[in-house]
Design a protein around this motif. Structure first.
Motif, PDB file in Angstrom:
ATOM      1  N   GLU A 192       1.282  -8.448   2.103  1.00  0.00           N
ATOM      2  CA  GLU A 192       2.414  -8.833   1.260  1.00  0.00           C
ATOM      3  C   GLU A 192       2.411  -8.138  -0.102  1.00  0.00           C
ATOM      4  O   GLU A 192       3.468  -7.964  -0.719  1.00  0.00           O
ATOM      5  CB  GLU A 192       2.430 -10.356   1.061  1.00  0.00           C
ATOM      6  N   ASN A 193       1.243  -7.720  -0.576  1.00  0.00           N
ATOM      7  CA  ASN A 193       1.164  -7.047  -1.870  1.00  0.00           C
ATOM      8  C   ASN A 193       1.772  -5.655  -1.842  1.00  0.00           C
ATOM      9  O   ASN A 193       2.049  -5.074  -2.900  1.00  0.00           O
ATOM     10  CB  ASN A 193      -0.291  -6.938  -2.330  1.00  0.00           C
ATOM     11  N   TYR A 194       1.963  -5.118  -0.641  1.00  0.00           N
ATOM     12  CA  TYR A 194       2.427  -3.726  -0.526  1.00  0.00           C
ATOM     13  C   TYR A 194       3.730  -3.615   0.264  1.00  0.00           C
ATOM     14  O   TYR A 194       4.179  -2.500   0.538  1.00  0.00           O
ATOM     15  CB  TYR A 194       1.335  -2.888   0.145  1.00  0.00           C
ATOM     16  N   GLY A 203       8.329   0.604  -3.457  1.00  0.00           N
ATOM     17  CA  GLY A 203       7.630   1.600  -4.265  1.00  0.00           C
ATOM     18  C   GLY A 203       6.778   0.930  -5.316  1.00  0.00           C
ATOM     19  O   GLY A 203       6.454  -0.252  -5.214  1.00  0.00           O
ATOM     20  N   GLY A 204       6.400   1.696  -6.347  1.00  0.00           N
ATOM     21  CA  GLY A 204       5.627   1.127  -7.441  1.00  0.00           C
ATOM     22  C   GLY A 204       4.151   1.479  -7.380  1.00  0.00           C
ATOM     23  O   GLY A 204       3.674   2.155  -6.461  1.00  0.00           O
ATOM     24  N   LEU A 229      -2.440   2.625  -3.053  1.00  0.00           N
ATOM     25  CA  LEU A 229      -2.798   2.448  -1.652  1.00  0.00           C
ATOM     26  C   LEU A 229      -2.718   3.773  -0.904  1.00  0.00           C
ATOM     27  O   LEU A 229      -3.613   4.098  -0.105  1.00  0.00           O
ATOM     28  CB  LEU A 229      -1.889   1.413  -0.993  1.00  0.00           C
ATOM     29  N   ASP A 230      -1.682   4.560  -1.164  1.00  0.00           N
ATOM     30  CA  ASP A 230      -1.566   5.857  -0.497  1.00  0.00           C
ATOM     31  C   ASP A 230      -2.760   6.749  -0.820  1.00  0.00           C
ATOM     32  O   ASP A 230      -3.306   7.437   0.056  1.00  0.00           O
ATOM     33  CB  ASP A 230      -0.274   6.550  -0.930  1.00  0.00           C
TER      34      ASP A 230
END
Length: 288
Positions: free
Chosen positions: A41-43, A47-48, A54-55
């Motif tokens: 849910e955090n991702y 975007g942002g 993470l990427d």
């Protein structure tokens, strides 16, 4: 007869839950962690900064996705926007697998932000399995379900928790994220044998293990993820390892989060325990 360990399951080694406090440390120091688990849910955003980090981390480490809002046990229809965003995130980062909790989190669109237990009945198992199949068909992959800590039970329950879990796994052909700390917490709260739980789940379904800390209030335990893993939980982990072989294992820490080096040091204990047992052949690769 108990199912044998699944020696063909993916094996990632020893991981940690990825937390925002550690983004820069992970990128700058490349800690001795084999993989990271991210809270889905955090991702699940367009975007942002979270997705940016993470990427970058995903480029260096395997990642698995772990959700808290699927509400697989609810009677409310699935939130299609949630499922869409979950699939889009999976398409983006290509996780090794996706998991969520065997629980319900609310009804009629109201999320109570708690992982609520289910009655352990044939009817409930059938209902949950049907919903698991919907999710697996939508995502195009099997999912893992995690056993939750519980503080209440249902008079309607007709079987043990491990029998209930086993029945769902069989009906839905899904996999299991075994939370050893949750087993300890629930066994303390409900006075059952934690080892019986570990012995009762299907070994060939266990693909991941969680370890965490909790807070003991004397008469009951609350699962808080804000402290180191205690010795009795480590003992249960060793018992699980002796039964299942080497399973991808991680430590969760959600509050009072220390430096990542401290968590890596704690994680070493899991490595040391697993090293006491014979190596397994997993996907044709010998893992020490």
């Amino acid at each position: 007869m108990q199912n044998p360990p699944n020696t063909n399951r993916p094996y990632l080694g020893f991981g940690l839950g990825l937390r925002t406090q550690h983004y820069h440390s992970v990128l700058d120091t490349k800690p001795n962690v084999d993989w990271f688990e991210v809270l889905s849910e955090n991702y699940m955003v367009p975007g942002g900064k979270p997705l940016h980090f993470l990427d970058r981390i995903r480029a260096d480490y395997p990642v698995v996705m772990h959700g808290v809002s699927l509400s697989i046990g609810s009677t409310t229809p699935f939130d299609q926007n949630y499922l869409r965003d979950l699939r889009q995130l999976a398409d983006r980062i290509q996780p090794e697998w996706i998991s969520d909790h065997l629980c319900w989190t609310g009804v009629h669109g109201q999320n109570m932000h708690d992982l609520l237990p289910l009655p352990y009945t044939e009817e409930t198992a059938k209902h949950v399995a049907e919903r698991v199949n919907i999710v697996q068909d939508y995502l195009g992959r099997r999912i893992l379900l995690e056993n939750v800590s519980s503080y209440a039970s249902y008079v309607d329950s007709t079987m043990s928790e491990w029998e209930f879990i086993s029945l769902i796994c069989e009906k839905a052909d899904c996999l299991l994220l075994l939370d050893v700390n949750n087993i300890y917490v629930s066994s303390y709260n409900h006075e059952f044998d934690a080892k019986a739980f570990i012995s009762g789940v299907p070994a060939n379904r266990v693909q991941q293990i969680h370890l965490a800390g909790h807070h003991n209030h004397g008469d009951y335990i609350i699962d808080t993820h804000d402290a180191p893993v205690i010795d009795p939980v480590w003992d249960l982990y060793e018992y699980a390892t002796s039964r299942f072989g080497k399973v991808s294992t991680m430590i969760e820490r959600d509050d009072n989060i220390p430096e990542i080096a401290d968590l890596v040091q704690e994680l070493q204990r899991a490595r040391d325990i697993a090293a006491r047992y014979p190596q397994k052949i997993l996907n044709g690769i010998k893992h020490e």
